[in-house]
Scaffold this active site. Structure first.
Site, PDB file in Angstrom:
ATOM      1  N   CYS B 159      -9.249   5.038  -2.360  1.00  0.00           N
ATOM      2  CA  CYS B 159      -9.108   4.058  -1.283  1.00  0.00           C
ATOM      3  C   CYS B 159     -10.305   4.018  -0.347  1.00  0.00           C
ATOM      4  O   CYS B 159     -10.392   3.142   0.510  1.00  0.00           O
ATOM      5  CB  CYS B 159      -7.864   4.367  -0.457  1.00  0.00           C
ATOM      6  SG  CYS B 159      -6.471   4.824  -1.462  1.00  0.00           S
ATOM      7  N   HIS B 291      -6.974   2.099   8.428  1.00  0.00           N
ATOM      8  CA  HIS B 291      -6.653   2.261   7.017  1.00  0.00           C
ATOM      9  C   HIS B 291      -5.239   1.705   6.810  1.00  0.00           C
ATOM     10  O   HIS B 291      -5.005   0.972   5.862  1.00  0.00           O
ATOM     11  CB  HIS B 291      -6.767   3.738   6.610  1.00  0.00           C
ATOM     12  CG  HIS B 291      -6.674   3.935   5.140  1.00  0.00           C
ATOM     13  ND1 HIS B 291      -7.463   3.241   4.253  1.00  0.00           N
ATOM     14  CD2 HIS B 291      -5.869   4.711   4.374  1.00  0.00           C
ATOM     15  CE1 HIS B 291      -7.148   3.595   3.010  1.00  0.00           C
ATOM     16  NE2 HIS B 291      -6.181   4.490   3.063  1.00  0.00           N
ATOM     17  N   GLU B 302      -3.022   8.688  10.994  1.00  0.00           N
ATOM     18  CA  GLU B 302      -4.149   7.889  11.470  1.00  0.00           C
ATOM     19  C   GLU B 302      -4.070   7.677  12.984  1.00  0.00           C
ATOM     20  O   GLU B 302      -5.076   7.807  13.689  1.00  0.00           O
ATOM     21  CB  GLU B 302      -4.178   6.536  10.742  1.00  0.00           C
ATOM     22  CG  GLU B 302      -5.374   5.679  11.150  1.00  0.00           C
ATOM     23  CD  GLU B 302      -5.619   4.500  10.210  1.00  0.00           C
ATOM     24  OE1 GLU B 302      -4.715   4.146   9.431  1.00  0.00           O
ATOM     25  OE2 GLU B 302      -6.738   3.956  10.259  1.00  0.00           O
ATOM     26  N   LYS B 323      -4.124  -4.900   5.819  1.00  0.00           N
ATOM     27  CA  LYS B 323      -3.419  -4.703   4.538  1.00  0.00           C
ATOM     28  C   LYS B 323      -2.050  -5.369   4.568  1.00  0.00           C
ATOM     29  O   LYS B 323      -1.492  -5.701   3.524  1.00  0.00           O
ATOM     30  CB  LYS B 323      -3.248  -3.202   4.238  1.00  0.00           C
ATOM     31  CG  LYS B 323      -4.547  -2.511   3.811  1.00  0.00           C
ATOM     32  CD  LYS B 323      -4.301  -1.079   3.372  1.00  0.00           C
ATOM     33  CE  LYS B 323      -5.584  -0.400   2.912  1.00  0.00           C
ATOM     34  NZ  LYS B 323      -6.456   0.024   4.028  1.00  0.00           N
ATOM     35  N   HIS B 328      -3.244  -3.569  -0.288  1.00  0.00           N
ATOM     36  CA  HIS B 328      -4.227  -2.490  -0.389  1.00  0.00           C
ATOM     37  C   HIS B 328      -5.085  -2.733  -1.627  1.00  0.00           C
ATOM     38  O   HIS B 328      -4.621  -2.602  -2.752  1.00  0.00           O
ATOM     39  CB  HIS B 328      -3.496  -1.151  -0.489  1.00  0.00           C
ATOM     40  CG  HIS B 328      -4.368   0.049  -0.305  1.00  0.00           C
ATOM     41  ND1 HIS B 328      -5.732   0.017  -0.528  1.00  0.00           N
ATOM     42  CD2 HIS B 328      -4.081   1.316   0.085  1.00  0.00           C
ATOM     43  CE1 HIS B 328      -6.231   1.231  -0.284  1.00  0.00           C
ATOM     44  NE2 HIS B 328      -5.257   2.032   0.090  1.00  0.00           N
ATOM     45  N   PHE B 387      -6.931   9.119  -1.132  1.00  0.00           N
ATOM     46  CA  PHE B 387      -6.316  10.194  -1.903  1.00  0.00           C
ATOM     47  C   PHE B 387      -7.423  11.167  -2.294  1.00  0.00           C
ATOM     48  O   PHE B 387      -8.544  10.751  -2.628  1.00  0.00           O
ATOM     49  CB  PHE B 387      -5.695   9.638  -3.193  1.00  0.00           C
ATOM     50  CG  PHE B 387      -4.266   9.183  -3.029  1.00  0.00           C
ATOM     51  CD1 PHE B 387      -3.629   9.186  -1.802  1.00  0.00           C
ATOM     52  CD2 PHE B 387      -3.553   8.760  -4.139  1.00  0.00           C
ATOM     53  CE1 PHE B 387      -2.316   8.774  -1.672  1.00  0.00           C
ATOM     54  CE2 PHE B 387      -2.235   8.340  -4.024  1.00  0.00           C
ATOM     55  CZ  PHE B 387      -1.616   8.342  -2.798  1.00  0.00           C
TER      56      PHE B 387
END
Lengths: 87, 400
Positions: B159, B291, B302, B323, B328, B387
């Site tokens: 990501c 994010h 976050e 998003k 995403h 990730f």
């Protein structure tokens, strides 16, 4: 039958926890057995494969009541409900 | 130190074709997530995504090009074509390069050809499957199409791929290795195999992407690309180019903790590192493109990271997750999301977090719920936390 399901679920959790089935108490929580979030997802996958069921579980809301993961016993109960529902 | 500016942008996403269309849709809070449509979708539990419907590859590319271009390459080529045209420069030569992010690469090509050999039992696939599916295919085609002969490569950090890629392009120009770079990212993972793998993680929503909302139900995937022309400041000034924004700073960190769970410390260090690199104080940041995946784990970590770095200034900053609109885009997401930062800097429009129903006490920041806000913004951040615990944060500033 019910006992059979319990034994199978305990065997799956024991494997994730790297314990023997005898060491997995129904009263234990997954945290107490050191099964983390990844271990939980793998446990649910193993349960689905073993019993050929769909487990309603979303990692974003693991506390949701649809599939109660608060203890080994609650998981056994939830699996029994799903298996019997599928019959 | 050499300064780096953005002089061209292009995009393809479920929000529209073209950077302007994307920014307009973001500003209007347009939903881009819909029912997925592809072979075997009925065998999926997850059937929504930010899919680009009505896209006809034959209207953009020749038969020979389609033979070589996976969907993710096609998106990158279209976005780059637009960005180079806007920048209005001849980007050919060895003082230019390409750094693109992708995570799945030619996943559609893999999916289709695995289907042929495993399901249909065929013993032969098209001879150009490998160059079509490779993760560097898009970067390589951009270099060939534009005659770019300097440093070119692909970054794959899940990501955070696009943010890492754009950060690298920024550093390459800063370091004097090139004067102009094509950079951004592309992703096309919406196929049966792509979504089936994600289902296993149990983090996908079946109904909507609702970042920061207490009733969130997980992430939703999207597809598309955005590509930018990054250019050394004086190079752009000499030729009288229109400067869209300045790339002010970049930082990357690793969590060294968990393969999927986010880590507040790693995220906070990336945010503070980008501010330090850009020589910006938290108070000067008017907008953060989060994010904001819409998973409980990400959103809470976050917000905690932002609070830790910003201190009291956290209450003043606007932070939204686009998003919620485009989904995403995994390896392409940071690139499309940089458009929201440029929109904020150029037009003072803060794109909203749509599908926001109820506040989460763990995310008690100004998450710009549902409707765009107007604000004079001179600096922005764009977060990406991948990730594998790999974090990359970019800081932009208004054009000098």
């Amino acid at each position: 039958m019910a006992n059979d399901i319990a034994n199978k679920v305990i065997a799956i959790i024991a494997e994730q926890a790297m314990l023997t089935p005898e060491e997995v108490s129904p009263k234990a929580t997954l945290a107490e057995l050191n099964v983390d979030s990844l271990g939980l997802v793998e446990t649910i996958f193993a349960i689905e494969e073993r019993f050929d069921i769909q487990v309603p579980f979303n990692a974003n809301a693991p506390g949701d009541a649809a599939f109660d993961i608060s203890s080994v016993q609650s998981i056994i109960d939830a699996v029994e409900k799903l298996v019997n529902g599928a019959e | 130190m050499r300064r780096v500016v953005i002089t061209g942008m292009g995009a393809v996403s479920p929000l529209g074709m073209g950077a302007e269309a994307n920014m307009r849709a973001m500003g209007e809070g347009c939903p881009g997530i819909s029912d997925l449509a592809f072979q075997d979708v009925e065998r999926l539990d997850i059937r929504i995504g930010g899919q680009i419907h009505g896209y006809d590859e034959t209207s953009h590319f020749s038969r020979q090009e389609i033979t070589l271009y996976d969907r993710f390459t096609q998106f990158a080529v279209l976005a780059a074509r637009e960005a180079v045209a806007q920048a209005g420069l001849d980007i050919a030569g060895e003082r230019s390069g390409v750094v693109l992010g992708t995570s799945g690469g030619g996943l559609n090509t893999q999916n289709e050809n695995f289907r042929k050999v495993f399901e249909a039992g065929k013993n032969r696939v098209h001879p150009l499957v490998v160059p079509r599916l490779m993760n560097n295919a898009a970067a390589s085609h951009l270099s060939m199409l534009h005659g770019i002969t300097g440093p070119s490569y692909t970054v794959s950090t899940a990501c955070a791929s696009s943010n890492h890629a754009m950060g690298q392009a920024f550093q390459i120009i800063r370091a004097g290795m090139a004067d102009t770079m094509l950079t951004g990212g592309s992703e096309a993972m919406l196929c049966f195999g792509g979504i089936k793998a994600w289902e296993g993680l149990r983090v996908m929503s079946k109904e909507a992407c609702r970042p920061f909302s207490l009733n969130r139900s997980g992430m939703v995937q999207g597809e598309g690309a955005a590509v930018f022309v990054f250019e050394e400041l004086s190079h752009a000034q000499v030729r009288g180019a229109e400067i869209l924004a300045e790339v002010a700073g970049f930082a990357m960190t690793s969590d060294a903790s968990d393969i999927v769970m986010p880590n507040v410390d790693g995220a906070a260090r990336a945010i503070s590192g980008a501010l330090r690199d850009a020589r910006l104080a938290p108070e000067s940041i008017g907008y953060i493109n989060a994010h904001g995946t819409g998973t409980a784990a990400n959103d809470r970590a976050e917000c905690e990271a932002v609070r830790r770095v910003f201190g009291p200034a956290a209450q003043g900053v606007r932070i939204s997750s686009t998003k919620s609109m485009h989904g995403h885009l995994i390896g392409g997401t940071g690139a499309v999301e940089l458009l929201a930062c440029i929109l904020a800097l150029r037009e003072g429009v803060i794109a909203p977090t749509i599908n926001f129903d109820m506040p989460d006490p763990a995310c008690d920041l100004n998450v710009v719920p549902n409707v765009a806000q107007q604000a004079g913004v001179s600096a922005t951040l764009s977060n990406a936390f991948a990730f594998g615990g790999l974090n990359a944060v970019l800081a932009l500033r208004s054009a000098p």
